[in-house]
Motif scaffolding. Structure first.
Motif, PDB file in Angstrom:
ATOM      1  N   HIS A 137       0.822  -1.219   0.000  1.00 26.54           N
ATOM      2  CA  HIS A 137       0.000   0.000   0.000  1.00 26.54           C
ATOM      3  C   HIS A 137       0.856   1.270   0.000  1.00 26.54           C
ATOM      4  O   HIS A 137       0.386   2.327   0.425  1.00 26.54           O
ATOM      5  CB  HIS A 137      -0.916   0.011   1.233  1.00 26.54           C
ATOM      6  N   ASN A 138       2.091   1.198  -0.484  1.00 26.92           N
ATOM      7  CA  ASN A 138       2.970   2.356  -0.348  1.00 26.92           C
ATOM      8  C   ASN A 138       3.718   2.736  -1.625  1.00 26.92           C
ATOM      9  O   ASN A 138       4.694   3.481  -1.585  1.00 26.92           O
ATOM     10  CB  ASN A 138       3.980   2.108   0.777  1.00 26.92           C
ATOM     11  N   SER A 139       3.289   2.228  -2.777  1.00 20.16           N
ATOM     12  CA  SER A 139       3.967   2.548  -4.031  1.00 20.16           C
ATOM     13  C   SER A 139       3.225   3.666  -4.747  1.00 20.16           C
ATOM     14  O   SER A 139       2.034   3.536  -5.045  1.00 20.16           O
ATOM     15  CB  SER A 139       4.042   1.318  -4.931  1.00 20.16           C
ATOM     16  N   TYR A 140       3.943   4.761  -5.046  1.00 18.42           N
ATOM     17  CA  TYR A 140       3.321   5.946  -5.626  1.00 18.42           C
ATOM     18  C   TYR A 140       3.966   6.296  -6.968  1.00 18.42           C
ATOM     19  O   TYR A 140       5.184   6.206  -7.136  1.00 18.42           O
ATOM     20  CB  TYR A 140       3.446   7.142  -4.676  1.00 18.42           C
ATOM     21  N   LEU A 141       3.118   6.694  -7.889  1.00 21.80           N
ATOM     22  CA  LEU A 141       3.561   7.118  -9.213  1.00 21.80           C
ATOM     23  C   LEU A 141       3.948   8.587  -9.173  1.00 21.80           C
ATOM     24  O   LEU A 141       3.161   9.438  -8.735  1.00 21.80           O
ATOM     25  CB  LEU A 141       2.431   6.909 -10.227  1.00 21.80           C
ATOM     26  N   LEU A 142       5.145   8.914  -9.668  1.00 27.96           N
ATOM     27  CA  LEU A 142       5.585  10.303  -9.820  1.00 27.96           C
ATOM     28  C   LEU A 142       5.110  10.760 -11.200  1.00 27.96           C
ATOM     29  O   LEU A 142       5.818  10.634 -12.206  1.00 27.96           O
ATOM     30  CB  LEU A 142       7.104  10.396  -9.673  1.00 27.96           C
ATOM     31  N   TYR A 143       3.901  11.273 -11.222  1.00 32.27           N
ATOM     32  CA  TYR A 143       3.174  11.449 -12.480  1.00 32.27           C
ATOM     33  C   TYR A 143       3.868  12.351 -13.509  1.00 32.27           C
ATOM     34  O   TYR A 143       3.840  12.051 -14.702  1.00 32.27           O
ATOM     35  CB  TYR A 143       1.766  11.971 -12.192  1.00 32.27           C
ATOM     36  N   PRO A 144       4.497  13.469 -13.128  1.00 32.04           N
ATOM     37  CA  PRO A 144       5.080  14.353 -14.155  1.00 32.04           C
ATOM     38  C   PRO A 144       6.124  13.676 -15.045  1.00 32.04           C
ATOM     39  O   PRO A 144       6.455  14.207 -16.110  1.00 32.04           O
ATOM     40  CB  PRO A 144       5.701  15.487 -13.333  1.00 32.04           C
ATOM     41  N   ASN A 145       6.632  12.500 -14.644  1.00 31.40           N
ATOM     42  CA  ASN A 145       7.650  11.812 -15.439  1.00 31.40           C
ATOM     43  C   ASN A 145       7.073  10.713 -16.327  1.00 31.40           C
ATOM     44  O   ASN A 145       7.832   9.986 -16.981  1.00 31.40           O
ATOM     45  CB  ASN A 145       8.718  11.220 -14.517  1.00 31.40           C
ATOM     46  N   VAL A 146       5.739  10.597 -16.350  1.00 31.27           N
ATOM     47  CA  VAL A 146       5.111   9.516 -17.110  1.00 31.27           C
ATOM     48  C   VAL A 146       5.468   9.593 -18.591  1.00 31.27           C
ATOM     49  O   VAL A 146       5.856   8.588 -19.210  1.00 31.27           O
ATOM     50  CB  VAL A 146       3.585   9.547 -16.920  1.00 31.27           C
ATOM     51  N   TYR A 147       5.339  10.764 -19.198  1.00 33.39           N
ATOM     52  CA  TYR A 147       5.558  10.860 -20.643  1.00 33.39           C
ATOM     53  C   TYR A 147       7.025  10.601 -21.002  1.00 33.39           C
ATOM     54  O   TYR A 147       7.312   9.975 -22.034  1.00 33.39           O
ATOM     55  CB  TYR A 147       5.099  12.220 -21.164  1.00 33.39           C
ATOM     56  N   GLU A 148       7.950  11.063 -20.169  1.00 33.94           N
ATOM     57  CA  GLU A 148       9.365  10.803 -20.444  1.00 33.94           C
ATOM     58  C   GLU A 148       9.662   9.307 -20.359  1.00 33.94           C
ATOM     59  O   GLU A 148      10.372   8.751 -21.215  1.00 33.94           O
ATOM     60  CB  GLU A 148      10.256  11.573 -19.467  1.00 33.94           C
ATOM     61  N   ALA A 149       9.090   8.650 -19.338  1.00 33.18           N
ATOM     62  CA  ALA A 149       9.293   7.203 -19.210  1.00 33.18           C
ATOM     63  C   ALA A 149       8.678   6.467 -20.395  1.00 33.18           C
ATOM     64  O   ALA A 149       9.251   5.489 -20.895  1.00 33.18           O
ATOM     65  CB  ALA A 149       8.678   6.712 -17.898  1.00 33.18           C
ATOM     66  N   ALA A 150       7.514   6.928 -20.847  1.00 37.17           N
ATOM     67  CA  ALA A 150       6.865   6.302 -21.998  1.00 37.17           C
ATOM     68  C   ALA A 150       7.704   6.481 -23.257  1.00 37.17           C
ATOM     69  O   ALA A 150       7.910   5.526 -24.034  1.00 37.17           O
ATOM     70  CB  ALA A 150       5.470   6.884 -22.189  1.00 37.17           C
ATOM     71  N   GLU A 151       8.197   7.674 -23.489  1.00 34.23           N
ATOM     72  CA  GLU A 151       9.023   7.932 -24.673  1.00 34.23           C
ATOM     73  C   GLU A 151      10.294   7.087 -24.664  1.00 34.23           C
ATOM     74  O   GLU A 151      10.752   6.627 -25.718  1.00 34.23           O
ATOM     75  CB  GLU A 151       9.362   9.423 -24.755  1.00 34.23           C
ATOM     76  N   ASN A 152      10.837   6.857 -23.465  1.00 37.28           N
ATOM     77  CA  ASN A 152      12.026   6.006 -23.364  1.00 37.28           C
ATOM     78  C   ASN A 152      11.734   4.569 -23.788  1.00 37.28           C
ATOM     79  O   ASN A 152      12.651   3.831 -24.175  1.00 37.28           O
ATOM     80  CB  ASN A 152      12.573   6.028 -21.933  1.00 37.28           C
ATOM     81  N   LYS A 153      10.465   4.181 -23.707  1.00 33.80           N
ATOM     82  CA  LYS A 153      10.061   2.838 -24.147  1.00 33.80           C
ATOM     83  C   LYS A 153       9.531   2.832 -25.577  1.00 33.80           C
ATOM     84  O   LYS A 153       9.097   1.792 -26.075  1.00 33.80           O
ATOM     85  CB  LYS A 153       8.969   2.295 -23.219  1.00 33.80           C
ATOM     86  N   GLY A 154       9.551   3.968 -26.232  1.00 37.91           N
ATOM     87  CA  GLY A 154       9.027   4.047 -27.585  1.00 37.91           C
ATOM     88  C   GLY A 154       7.516   4.146 -27.655  1.00 37.91           C
ATOM     89  O   GLY A 154       6.914   3.909 -28.710  1.00 37.91           O
ATOM     90  N   ILE A 155       6.871   4.524 -26.535  1.00 39.05           N
ATOM     91  CA  ILE A 155       5.419   4.677 -26.487  1.00 39.05           C
ATOM     92  C   ILE A 155       5.051   6.107 -26.866  1.00 39.05           C
ATOM     93  O   ILE A 155       5.616   7.068 -26.334  1.00 39.05           O
ATOM     94  CB  ILE A 155       4.875   4.355 -25.079  1.00 39.05           C
ATOM     95  N   SER A 156       4.101   6.251 -27.763  1.00 38.17           N
ATOM     96  CA  SER A 156       3.664   7.583 -28.175  1.00 38.17           C
ATOM     97  C   SER A 156       2.978   8.294 -27.019  1.00 38.17           C
ATOM     98  O   SER A 156       2.167   7.699 -26.296  1.00 38.17           O
ATOM     99  CB  SER A 156       2.696   7.482 -29.365  1.00 38.17           C
ATOM    100  N   THR A 157       3.286   9.580 -26.858  1.00 33.69           N
ATOM    101  CA  THR A 157       2.681  10.373 -25.786  1.00 33.69           C
ATOM    102  C   THR A 157       1.724  11.423 -26.319  1.00 33.69           C
ATOM    103  O   THR A 157       1.239  12.254 -25.560  1.00 33.69           O
ATOM    104  CB  THR A 157       3.769  11.055 -24.938  1.00 33.69           C
ATOM    105  N   GLU A 158       1.470  11.387 -27.619  1.00 36.76           N
ATOM    106  CA  GLU A 158       0.536  12.346 -28.217  1.00 36.76           C
ATOM    107  C   GLU A 158      -0.605  11.599 -28.899  1.00 36.76           C
ATOM    108  O   GLU A 158      -0.404  10.567 -29.524  1.00 36.76           O
ATOM    109  CB  GLU A 158       1.252  13.249 -29.227  1.00 36.76           C
ATOM    110  N   LYS A 159      -1.790  12.166 -28.759  1.00 40.15           N
ATOM    111  CA  LYS A 159      -2.976  11.537 -29.329  1.00 40.15           C
ATOM    112  C   LYS A 159      -4.114  12.541 -29.313  1.00 40.15           C
ATOM    113  O   LYS A 159      -4.272  13.300 -28.363  1.00 40.15           O
ATOM    114  CB  LYS A 159      -3.358  10.301 -28.493  1.00 40.15           C
ATOM    115  N   GLU A 160      -4.920  12.550 -30.383  1.00 37.80           N
ATOM    116  CA  GLU A 160      -6.145  13.351 -30.405  1.00 37.80           C
ATOM    117  C   GLU A 160      -7.332  12.417 -30.210  1.00 37.80           C
ATOM    118  O   GLU A 160      -7.384  11.335 -30.803  1.00 37.80           O
ATOM    119  CB  GLU A 160      -6.255  14.120 -31.722  1.00 37.80           C
ATOM    120  N   TYR A 161      -8.288  12.860 -29.381  1.00 35.59           N
ATOM    121  CA  TYR A 161      -9.405  12.010 -28.994  1.00 35.59           C
ATOM    122  C   TYR A 161     -10.743  12.628 -29.384  1.00 35.59           C
ATOM    123  O   TYR A 161     -10.908  13.855 -29.335  1.00 35.59           O
ATOM    124  CB  TYR A 161      -9.407  11.789 -27.476  1.00 35.59           C
ATOM    125  N   GLU A 162     -11.681  11.764 -29.711  1.00 34.21           N
ATOM    126  CA  GLU A 162     -13.061  12.191 -29.915  1.00 34.21           C
ATOM    127  C   GLU A 162     -13.665  12.513 -28.555  1.00 34.21           C
ATOM    128  O   GLU A 162     -13.601  11.702 -27.628  1.00 34.21           O
ATOM    129  CB  GLU A 162     -13.854  11.076 -30.590  1.00 34.21           C
TER     130      GLU A 162
END
Length: 357
Positions: free
Chosen positions: A186-211
């Motif tokens: 019950h003590n693991s926390y996500l440091l949210y502002p770094n999500v997109y950088e971590a995703a880009e490091n894995k080759g995950i797209s961080t941009e998307k347009e949504y309906e």
């Protein structure tokens, strides 16, 4: 005599030249005055023109809220712990949409979708389930969780989910952090502002347009009608999990309670307030000895949509991965703002597990 006449002629010439110069100067001054518009002493000076305000031309697709900023960031779905040892949580008040479903035994878990706001931290983060991953896929989001049984993780990855895993980043101080004031898990926390950088490091797209989701206009919100719902009670389990939403007329929003305790942000005591409560009923099946479940998020069924102190009976459908309310075949629109979706088992069903006051 001749000399005097000469002097007189010189003086006369100088006077004629002087007069001619004065006439030319007067003529030039007159021309200048004619070129300049005459000032009306009774007329007030013209007011400075005001710059037009920037128009809010963009809309956050999950909330219907307008903004002047271009929106192209990817939605992020985070598994958030709802064990009583994990409360109060962090970051939930900034989520655009939150789903609450049974995870194991009588205890629910959240998947919180973030898009219009960027919290500093989210958690505690917990393990994945296949049906939560289905919701994350349906939202075309980056799916963030901490832990999963190997066969569950294989299923999730084979479905094509793009994931960030706490097991990989456990307590790295960049994407995940373990807090000392709570015990694992019950003590693991996500440091949210770094999500997109971590995703880009894995080759995950961080941009998307949504309906965008379907939303009511201001006038339509004012014209909402239905049965009174100042309090909504949802019973997942008589002992472990009871949820209440109370309507705050001053803010025209619902405040959430878990087991009688107001749901607040850990760091600020800020209450979780929302604009739409969407309750859907569907099939649940226990599939192993740990009381893990399979939950049907495809077939549709009965539902309630609660907004602005009133409730409407609806039916729900899965439309391209999104769980949406309908009246027959007609879509039902949300009030602009934040939405929580409570998924309840068809046995005993909404008639038994949901009450209104």
């Amino acid at each position: 005599m001749t000399r005097n006449r000469a002097i007189l002629m010189i003086l006369l010439s100088m006077m004629i030249l002087l007069v001619a110069c004065k006439d030319e100067e007067a003529s030039n001054q007159k021309d200048t005055e004619q070129d300049e518009p005459a000032m009306n002493l009774d007329q007030e000076p013209a007011a400075e023109s005001e710059e037009p305000e920037d128009e809010l031309i963009h809309t956050y697709p999950l909330t219907g809220i307008k903004t002047d900023e271009e929106i192209n960031n990817r939605i992020v779905g985070v598994m958030v712990n709802n064990h009583n040892k994990a409360r109060p949580q962090t970051g939930l008040s900034q989520a655009d949409i939150v789903y609450e479903l049974l995870a194991e035994g009588p205890i629910t878990r959240f998947i919180a979708f973030f898009h219009s706001e960027t919290p500093e931290m989210v958690g505690p983060v917990r393990s994945a389930r296949e049906y939560y991953a289905d919701l994350a896929l349906g939202m075309d989001s980056i799916y963030v969780y901490h832990g999963a049984a190997q066969h569950i993780e294989d299923i999730i990855l084979n479905k094509g989910a793009e994931v960030l895993r706490g097991m990989v980043h456990d307590n790295d101080g960049f994407l995940f952090k373990r807090e000392s004031f709570r015990q694992a898990p019950h003590n693991s926390y996500l440091l949210y502002p770094n999500v997109y950088e971590a995703a880009e490091n894995k080759g995950i797209s961080t941009e998307k347009e949504y309906e965008p989701y379907p939303f009511l206009s201001e006038n339509e919100v004012e014209e909402l009608s239905g049965d009174e719902a100042s309090k909504v009670h949802i019973v997942y389990d008589d002992v472990y999990e009871k949820v209440t939403y109370e309507y705050d007329e001053a803010n025209e929003k619902y405040i959430r309670y878990s087991d009688g305790e107001k749901s607040v942000e850990l760091e600020t005591d800020e209450p979780i307030m929302l604009d739409n409560i969407f309750i859907v009923e569907t099939g649940h099946q226990v599939i192993d000895s740990a009381n893990r479940r399979a939950i049907d998020l495809e077939s549709g069924g009965k539902g309630y949509l609660i907004q602005k102190g009133i409730v409407k009976e609806v039916n729900w459908k899965n439309v391209d991965g999104r769980i949406l309310p309908f009246n027959g075949e007609e879509p039902v629109e949300f009030v602009p703002g934040k939405t929580w979706v409570n998924v309840v088992p068809e046995s005993p069903g909404m008639d038994q597990s949901v009450q209104f006051n």
